[in-house]
Design a protein around this motif. Structure first.
Motif, PDB file in Angstrom:
ATOM      1  N   ASN A 630       0.838  -1.209   0.000  1.00 43.59           N
ATOM      2  CA  ASN A 630       0.000   0.000   0.000  1.00 43.59           C
ATOM      3  C   ASN A 630       0.870   1.255   0.000  1.00 43.59           C
ATOM      4  O   ASN A 630       0.575   2.230  -0.693  1.00 43.59           O
ATOM      5  N   TYR A 634       0.533   3.924  -2.830  1.00 41.36           N
ATOM      6  CA  TYR A 634      -0.043   5.254  -2.597  1.00 41.36           C
ATOM      7  C   TYR A 634       1.044   6.263  -2.227  1.00 41.36           C
ATOM      8  O   TYR A 634       0.868   7.089  -1.353  1.00 41.36           O
ATOM      9  N   ASP A 661       4.914   5.756   6.049  1.00 43.26           N
ATOM     10  CA  ASP A 661       5.343   6.277   4.739  1.00 43.26           C
ATOM     11  C   ASP A 661       5.086   7.769   4.675  1.00 43.26           C
ATOM     12  O   ASP A 661       4.436   8.329   5.564  1.00 43.26           O
ATOM     13  N   ARG A 680     -12.491   0.959  -0.879  1.00 45.59           N
ATOM     14  CA  ARG A 680     -11.397   1.727  -1.480  1.00 45.59           C
ATOM     15  C   ARG A 680     -11.758   3.194  -1.379  1.00 45.59           C
ATOM     16  O   ARG A 680     -12.920   3.561  -1.571  1.00 45.59           O
ATOM     17  N   SER A 685      -8.483   3.991  -7.106  1.00 42.53           N
ATOM     18  CA  SER A 685      -7.582   3.166  -6.309  1.00 42.53           C
ATOM     19  C   SER A 685      -7.174   1.935  -7.093  1.00 42.53           C
ATOM     20  O   SER A 685      -7.992   1.313  -7.768  1.00 42.53           O
ATOM     21  N   GLY A 687      -5.955  -0.942  -5.938  1.00 45.31           N
ATOM     22  CA  GLY A 687      -6.076  -2.270  -5.324  1.00 45.31           C
ATOM     23  C   GLY A 687      -7.491  -2.839  -5.408  1.00 45.31           C
ATOM     24  O   GLY A 687      -8.385  -2.255  -6.028  1.00 45.31           O
ATOM     25  N   SER A 688      -7.657  -3.990  -4.715  1.00 51.56           N
ATOM     26  CA  SER A 688      -8.946  -4.687  -4.731  1.00 51.56           C
ATOM     27  C   SER A 688      -9.860  -4.247  -3.598  1.00 51.56           C
ATOM     28  O   SER A 688     -11.028  -4.583  -3.561  1.00 51.56           O
ATOM     29  N   GLY A 689      -9.283  -3.546  -2.654  1.00 50.48           N
ATOM     30  CA  GLY A 689     -10.083  -3.149  -1.480  1.00 50.48           C
ATOM     31  C   GLY A 689     -10.111  -4.251  -0.434  1.00 50.48           C
ATOM     32  O   GLY A 689     -10.851  -4.158   0.557  1.00 50.48           O
ATOM     33  N   LEU A 692      -6.387  -4.073   3.461  1.00 43.41           N
ATOM     34  CA  LEU A 692      -6.419  -3.720   4.886  1.00 43.41           C
ATOM     35  C   LEU A 692      -7.390  -4.599   5.672  1.00 43.41           C
ATOM     36  O   LEU A 692      -7.180  -4.884   6.855  1.00 43.41           O
TER      37      LEU A 692
END
Ligand code: ADP
Length: 725
Positions: A630, A634, A661, A680, A685, A687-689, A692
């Motif tokens: 992530n 991001y 980060d 998301r 976004s 990613g797949s959500g 996290l």
């Protein structure tokens, strides 16, 4: 003296020092002399005794009747008659003397007895200046009182004074002087120390009179009586002490003692405690005979009156009523009274004790209230309480038993527990009894089926305790309630849960196998795309192929996430020592080959570990790779030095993992949702959500904790703690 007379007197009055009248003796002497000198003629022979023998005989007879009332025959003028007269006189004289001697003797005995009984000694001291050698008269009882044997010891007045207690001597001497000089008598009390026994002190009362010469008026002697009053004095002192004690008691007791003379309507006494109990002092009660009744609260006046009626009938009474204390407070009194009736049965006196029993009354009413409360609670409660004796019979049951199993208390008490228990649960009972006997202090929870009055089975859940050692209970106490419905729901819930678990497990297996199976064709497609791209120079096609490849890679990542999720849910936690350095090197390497890993973001790694930390490596891998991915994904392109810094401190106590980060950050509005499944922040976004969501699930599976802070334009920081089990 005439030999005949002397001989006779010796015979009859031998050893007696009777003071016979010397005139009479002379007369008798002369008569006898004359009689013995007369020569008896033959003519006179018949007239009377003339010989010495005859005379002797006549006198003998006359003296022999001493002590008799009969008088000898009166003489007829001759010598014999004269002798008889003289003998008669002698007889009478002797008789009077003997009687008066006897009287004196009797009086002496009386006096001695009286002195001994009365412990009173008498004495007589001559009035002389030098008392040192005066032989006083001390009666035997006085000797006895002084502890001296009169047969062996004689004491002088001065020696007597020595026996008087030193503290009393002066005073005593003064009294004696005063008697000689002025008063003529004294009456004093003093102590004497008994001879030979210093501890044996006696108290005496001495009354003495000065005897004076009738002519000169000079003191002749001092006559007195000394009475041992030790016992009287001790008794008096005991009475005084007892009186003082009684008075102290009377004055200090908490109870109010009182005596009333009803004939004169007069309060004889009331103890000072009345001031505390009623608020009114003894004088106020003495002034107003009706004060006590006026203080009785109106509702209780009847009870007070009735107790007086009973008293007037001669009954000892006890009554409780309330009074209003002078301070306004209501007090409870307990009054006990004893009546005294006169001969005609009229009540003339009351003696009584009033005690303040307010505290007891309040405690009683508090107890009664709490009992009532307790009973109401028990009877209205959904719980029932029973007592079971050692033979497993009910000895007590609360009314609520009726609501639970339908039995009335009376029909239930006395029956056996085993009559009601479901056959399958009888083992529970014997097991419970075993536990309660072996661990009497431990309350024992139980759950059994019980046959209700209508024949249905009711589940009862409760706790039993052992009170066999307590006399009042002498059994087991069980309190329980009907949990039939709960148990039915619980059983249904358990069944549903089991079903759900099975379905879940099946679903997990399905997801796993589907995801797994999907990856193989995706791999083939990627291979074909790569091959096609190398076979063509058509730029449009090459670009399309590249886009296809990127979408398929995204799909693969998604499937990998699903697989991770599925593994986390399905697989048991496997703990082994974790080497974070090796783990992070692997992650860094594997990320290099993904599109995300191809960034300019610097990965900084700080590790402090001692090898003592154990956990599930594959799960830690999921956590770290998702968080680092992530941060790479991001990152903030506007920053010249994008980085992600991973800090790990791991040891025997657990592991602290920090992933920080300086990427784009997350707006605080989205903070509550970022751990949700498929969430998301933006459609853009990459990613797949799932990332996290997976991290949080995995941290929880390892019984850890995750927190984060994030600020747009500043960066994001995740802090994780994993325990070392
Ligand atoms: P995704 O697969 O979309 O990354 P995640 O569950 O991993 O899903 O993350 C949820 C959302 O949180 C992401 O869409 C992203 O917007 C935001 N996010 C996660 N990590 C970071 C980060 N390090 N910096 C900024 N935003 C982040």
């Amino acid at each position: 003296m005439n030999a005949l007379l002397e001989d006779l007197l010796n015979k009859h009055l031998a050893g007696s020092d009777l003071p016979l009248d010397p005139g009479l003796l002379n007369e008798l002497n002369a008569l006898l002399d004359a009689a013995t000198s007369v020569k008896p003629g033959p003519s006179e022979q018949a007239e009377g005794p003339r010989t010495l023998d005859e005379l002797y005989h006549t006198l003998w007879e006359a003296l022999n009747i001493l002590g008799d009332e009969a008088s000898p025959v009166a003489g007829n003028g001759d010598i014999q008659g004269a002798i008889l007269d003289a003998a008669d006189k002698l007889n009478k004289a002797c008789r009077n003397i003997v009687l008066s001697e006897q009287k004196t003797l009797r009086e002496t005995v009386h006096l001695k007895t009286i002195q001994s009984v009365a412990k009173a000694g008498s004495w007589d001291v001559p009035a002389t200046r030098d008392l040192s050698d005066v032989q006083n008269y001390w009666s035997d009882e006085l000797f006895h009182l002084l502890g001296i044997d009169p047969a062996t010891t004689k004491i002088t007045y001065e020696q007597y004074i020595e026996l008087v207690h030193p503290d009393d001597r002066e005073f005593m001497k003064e009294e004696v002087n005063k008697a000689y000089m002025e008063t003529g008598r004294y009456d004093v009390e003093y102590r004497i120390m008994r001879a030979g026994d210093a501890n044996q002190q006696r108290i005496v009362r001495e009354i003495a009179e000065v005897v004076k010469d009738k002519l000169t008026g000079e003191p002749v002697s001092l006559i007195g009586v000394t009475i041992d009053i030790t016992d009287i004095k001790l008794a008096e002192r005991a009475i005084v002490d007892a009186n003082i004690e009684l008075r102290t008691l009377f004055n200090t007791m908490n109870e109010v003692f009182f005596s009333v003379d009803l004939e004169h309507n007069n309060l004889l006494q009331i103890s000072p405690a009345c001031t505390r109990v009623y608020g009114y002092g003894p004088e106020e009660f003495a002034k107003d005979p009706f004060l006590w009744f006026s203080l009785v609260v109106d509702e209780d006046k009847k009870a007070a009156h009735e107790s007086n009626v009973r008293l007037s009938m001669g009954e000892i009474t006890q009554v409780e009523y309330r009074i209003r204390h002078k301070d306004g407070r209501i007090r409870w009194l307990l009054i006990r009274m004893w009546p005294t009736l006169n001969v005609s049965g009229k009540l003339i006196r009351i003696d009584g004790i009033a005690s303040d029993v307010t505290e007891r009354k309040e405690a009683e009413s508090a107890l009664a209230n709490s009992e009532l409360k307790l009973r109401t609670l028990l009877e209205n409660s959904n719980d029932a309480i029973v007592i079971i004796n050692k033979d497993l019979e009910y000895t007590f049951a609360t009314e609520s038993i009726g609501r639970i199993i339908g039995y009335a208390m009376e029909e239930f008490v006395g029956t056996s527990v085993l009559n009601y228990i479901h056959p399958d649960d009888k083992g529970v009972i014997s097991h419970s009894l075993f536990s309660l006997t072996n661990k009497p202090d431990a309350p024992l929870p139980f759950e059994v089926r019980f046959r209700a009055k209508d024949g249905s089975w009711v589940w009862l859940e409760g706790v039993a305790t052992n009170h066999l050692g307590e006399a009042v209970i002498d059994g087991y106490i069980a309190n329980f309630r009907d949990v039939t419905d709960e148990i039915r729901y619980r059983k249904e819930l358990e069944d549903a849960n089991d079903k759900l678990k099975r379905t879940n497990a099946e679903l997990d297996r399905f997801v796993y196998s589907v995801s797994h199976d999907l990856r193989a064709p995706l791999g083939s497609i990627l291979g074909l795309i790569d091959f096609t791209a190398t076979e063509t120079a058509d730029d449009d096609l090459i670009q399309s192929l590249s886009m296809m490849k990127s979408s398929i890679e995204k799909l693969d990542v998604f499937i990998l996430d699903i697989l991770d999720y599925s593994r986390n849910a399905r697989l048991e936690v496997k703990r082994t020592p974790v080497n974070f350095s090796a783990l992070l090197t692997d992650i860094r390497n594997s990320l290099k080959f993904t599109s995300t890993g191809n960034s300019h973001v610097e990965i900084r790694i700080n590790i402090e570990e001692d090898g003592a930390f154990c956990s599930d490596k594959s799960r830690i891998l999921i956590i770290l790779s998702n968080l680092i991915a992530n941060s790479l994904r991001y990152y903030d392109p506007a920053r010249p030095d994008p980085y992600v810094e991973v800090t790990v401190v791991a040891g025997a106590d657990g592991a602290l993992i920090n992933v920080k980060d300086n990427g784009i950050g997350i707006h605080k509005d989205y903070h509550p949702y970022i751990f949700n499944m498929f969430y998301r922040v933006s459609e853009k976004s990459k990613g797949s959500g799932l990332g996290l969501y997976l991290v949080k699930e995995t941290v929880e599976k390892l019984s850890g904790d995750i927190q984060f802070t994030s600020t747009p334009g500043v960066g994001t920081e995740f802090k994780i703690f994993l325990p070392n089990p």
